[in-house]
Design an enzyme around this catalytic site. Structure first.
Site, PDB file in Angstrom:
ATOM      1  N   GLU A 137      -2.294   9.627  -1.399  1.00  0.00           N
ATOM      2  CA  GLU A 137      -3.458  10.203  -1.801  1.00  0.00           C
ATOM      3  C   GLU A 137      -4.662   9.965  -0.935  1.00  0.00           C
ATOM      4  O   GLU A 137      -4.716   8.843  -0.481  1.00  0.00           O
ATOM      5  CB  GLU A 137      -3.904   9.264  -3.137  1.00  0.00           C
ATOM      6  CG  GLU A 137      -5.367  10.146  -3.555  1.00  0.00           C
ATOM      7  CD  GLU A 137      -5.851   9.328  -4.977  1.00  0.00           C
ATOM      8  OE1 GLU A 137      -5.303   8.288  -5.250  1.00  0.00           O
ATOM      9  OE2 GLU A 137      -6.432  10.271  -5.853  1.00  0.00           O
ATOM     10  N   ARG A 163       7.729  -2.754  -2.183  1.00  0.00           N
ATOM     11  CA  ARG A 163       6.841  -2.578  -1.406  1.00  0.00           C
ATOM     12  C   ARG A 163       6.642  -4.064  -0.449  1.00  0.00           C
ATOM     13  O   ARG A 163       7.206  -4.952  -0.988  1.00  0.00           O
ATOM     14  CB  ARG A 163       5.331  -2.323  -1.916  1.00  0.00           C
ATOM     15  CG  ARG A 163       5.167  -3.094  -2.968  1.00  0.00           C
ATOM     16  CD  ARG A 163       3.666  -2.531  -3.770  1.00  0.00           C
ATOM     17  NE  ARG A 163       2.697  -2.938  -2.740  1.00  0.00           N
ATOM     18  CZ  ARG A 163       1.312  -2.256  -2.534  1.00  0.00           C
ATOM     19  NH1 ARG A 163       1.039  -1.862  -3.769  1.00  0.00           N
ATOM     20  NH2 ARG A 163       0.378  -2.905  -1.685  1.00  0.00           N
ATOM     21  N   LYS A 176      -6.266  -1.175  -1.887  1.00  0.00           N
ATOM     22  CA  LYS A 176      -7.375  -0.225  -1.230  1.00  0.00           C
ATOM     23  C   LYS A 176      -8.581  -0.685  -1.832  1.00  0.00           C
ATOM     24  O   LYS A 176      -9.722  -0.921  -1.195  1.00  0.00           O
ATOM     25  CB  LYS A 176      -7.013   1.418  -1.486  1.00  0.00           C
ATOM     26  CG  LYS A 176      -6.239   2.045  -0.691  1.00  0.00           C
ATOM     27  CD  LYS A 176      -6.021   3.517  -1.450  1.00  0.00           C
ATOM     28  CE  LYS A 176      -4.745   4.095  -0.413  1.00  0.00           C
ATOM     29  NZ  LYS A 176      -4.610   5.125  -1.138  1.00  0.00           N
TER      30      LYS A 176
END
Length: 559
Positions: free
Chosen positions: A37, A262, A272
């Site tokens: 994104e 991850r 983020k």
RNA sequence: UGACCCAUGGUGUAAUUGGUAACACACCAGUUUUUGGUUCUGGCAUUCAAGGUUCAAGUCCUUGUGGGUCAACCA
């Protein structure tokens, strides 16, 4: 050195692909995608996802798309699109064709939504967000049906079209899939698939005022692009049934989703939101601060893209939670830098040394090997004169056992020059040594040593007549805790390492430093690997320390 | 009081798919070295637990235990 699988063992994604290949699924085609994104900068965690997708596809002769998952206009910006492209390219990967955007499929996705309405498996809900949330129930309690659940197809269609036409304000209504409000998987309890947002989109401008939710966009976008293997991280596992449900209901290309764990790295954060907080609070200089886990930060720090790729390869692909040690990352970067870095001498904490038997006013030029690991790297010249600088820590009045450096009456070699012996020293009123006087042995010249003197230590030094003042930025881990975000009772900022940046403005480097390029890896001998920073100017040279050299002596001293 | 995922040394991954635990990093001890860098050598776990199947189990079954994930008009 091979960056990929040096052994033959396969990770679980490769096994899935090979099974598909064997069974002839999709005619042996492998097509993957990396779908960020555009709402922030890429970090080390993304590097792993990028690596998995691009390397795996490459391994099977497949392709990898870059698709910006841009379904939420209020968070996204073209600034991020550009930085993401730059970072992927820097990492060394080329996506298939042009970069793609989920927003390019908005019309198609809209049609898909109408299809679901016509099938009677989607409806317009006019309840408030709170009411819908309450009706969802909890993981252990089933939800209840919305009062709008059984509207007619015609009414749903009409209302959905009105939504698109902009007849309603944000939040007035949403489109939901009609699945099962009692499903054990919360995501299957009539998930929202379209919401109203009167917002400007970085790619589609003001063409739309309704936007699809992630779940209604992702699988279909994969399908539209004929993606064969859609790999994402573990937290999307619960989305898979929904991903499949939409594809089945719509009868479109059956992309399949697979989830991997991850990669987490100790002392680094990859959220983020939290990285943004570091920037906003001024705890770092920006997204590309060399302490940041962002790819732009790592790049500025002096990390090589091949090192990051190799780190990804070394850490494997699996489904269990993992916390990679920073030592592995550092080992990889040291290994790569050792092979390519130009060796130069820099004194970080200068102490004056006078070679008393070296003629006043005389200088000489001495060759210095650029890289002992690589004969072909050549050499550069250094100047030597009567007065030079050495490291304060390299002279001790009362040295411990096995101290190989300079001390009264001890011999030592000046790297690339001569053997010297300490005769005298001068102290200030505090008793601190301010100057060391030595004699040198002309016959001990580097490369043609006939002196017969054996020394244990070799030290770096910088000549006083040609030294250049430098600013060095020495970085350490950003946090004092390996997992700063894992403490429920403490904010991660409490673990901010105040010593994560130490600026040294007294360092002196050899003249060759004036000629090094912006991306040339350097080794300041006996100190560490450095890279020139973008803040450098003609009058001021700034260097970032990528990573310190291993220091087994310091380690021994601590014990 | 649910569903799903996971469990091998300090860390991270392997183990010919049931055949007797490998590699890397870290650590320790040496070696080499005109960088206390580099190099090289050696050392360092019987696989969460308990049952079971089998000539044979890290691999299969059962039951536990532990960890993770899931309820945003975010992705």
């Amino acid at each position: 050195m091979s960056e990929n699988t040096e052994n033959e063992s396969k990770n679980f994604i490769q096994e899935i692909i090979e099974k598909d290949l064997e069974m002839g699924t999709h005619e042996g085609r492998v097509h993957m995608r990396f779908p960020p994104e555009p709402n922030g900068y890429l970090h080390i965690g993304h590097a792993k996802a990028i690596w998995i997708n691009f390397e795996t596809a490459k391994m099977y002769g497949g392709k990898t798309n870059l698709r910006f998952d841009d379904t939420n206009p209020v968070k996204e910006d073209v600034e991020y699109v550009n930085s993401i492209k730059k970072d992927i390219s820097w990492l060394g990967y080329e996506w298939e064709g042009d970069a793609l955007y989920t927003s390019d499929y908005f019309e198609q996705l809209y049609q898909y939504a109408e299809d679901l309405i016509k099938k009677g498996v989607a409806y317009i809900d006019e309840q408030s967000a709170e009411d819908i949330a309450t009706q969802k129930g909890t993981p252990t309690k089933p939800g209840t049906n919305s009062p709008f659940r059984d509207r007619s197809v015609e009414e749903n269609l009409e209302k959905f079209r009105a939504m698109r036409a902009g007849d309603h304000p944000d939040g007035a209504m949403v489109l939901r899939a009609k699945i099962d409000m009692a499903a054990p998987n919360m995501l299957m309890r009539d998930p929202l698939i379209y919401r109203i947002k009167h917002a400007h989109h970085h790619n589609t401008g003001d063409a739309w005022c309704i936007y699809p939710m992630y779940d209604f966009a992702h699988g279909q976008s994969d399908s539209i692009e004929n993606i064969t293997h859609s790999c994402c991280s573990l937290e999307f596992m619960h989305h898979r049934p929904l991903y499949n449900w939409f594809i089945e209901q719509l009868g479109i290309f059956p992309s399949k989703q697979y989830e991997f764990a991850r990669m987490n790295v100790a002392y680094m954060i990859t959220s983020k939101r939290r990285l943004l907080k570091l920037v906003e609070e001024g705890l770092v200089s920006g997204w590309d601060d060399p302490r940041m886990s962002t790819l732009s930060g790592l790049r500025r720090r002096g990390y090589l893209p091949e090192s990051i790729r190799r780190f990804c390869a070394l850490t494997g692909v699996q489904k269990r939670d993992n916390l990679q040690e920073m030592a592995l990352l550092e080992s990889v970067i040291r290994d790569d830098l050792n092979a390519v870095a130009t060796r130069v001498m820099v004194v970080m904490d200068p102490l004056k040394l006078v070679i008393t038997n070296y003629p006043e006013g005389q200088t000489e030029e001495l060759p210095s090997q650029n890289n002992p690991q690589d004969e072909s790297a050549g050499h550069h010249m250094m100047t030597l004169s009567r007065e030079i600088w050495i490291e304060k820590g390299d002279f001790m009045l009362d040295p411990p056992k096995k101290y190989f450096r300079l001390a009264p009456d001890k011999h030592v070699r000046l790297k690339g020059a001569y053997i010297i012996k300490a005769d005298k020293y001068i102290t200030d009123d505090k008793g601190e040594v301010t100057e060391v006087h030595c004699t040198y042995f002309p016959e001990s010249k580097s490369g043609s040593d006939n002196s017969g003197i054996k020394v244990k230590g070799t030290m770096h030094w910088v000549d006083s007549t040609s030294a250049i003042p430098l600013e060095l930025r020495l970085y350490d881990r950003l946090f004092t805790d390996p997992t700063p975000t894992s403490h429920e009772d403490k904010d991660f900022l409490e673990f901010y390492n105040k010593e994560s940046l130490v600026t040294n403005t007294q360092a002196l480097g050899e003249k060759h430093l004036a000629e090094v390029g912006a991306t040339e890896p350097l080794q300041f001998m006996r100190k560490g690997y450095f890279i020139k920073d973008q803040d450098s100017s003609d009058g001021k040279l700034v260097f970032n320390r990528t990573v310190a050299l291993r220091d087994s002596w310091a380690k021994k001293q601590k014990k």
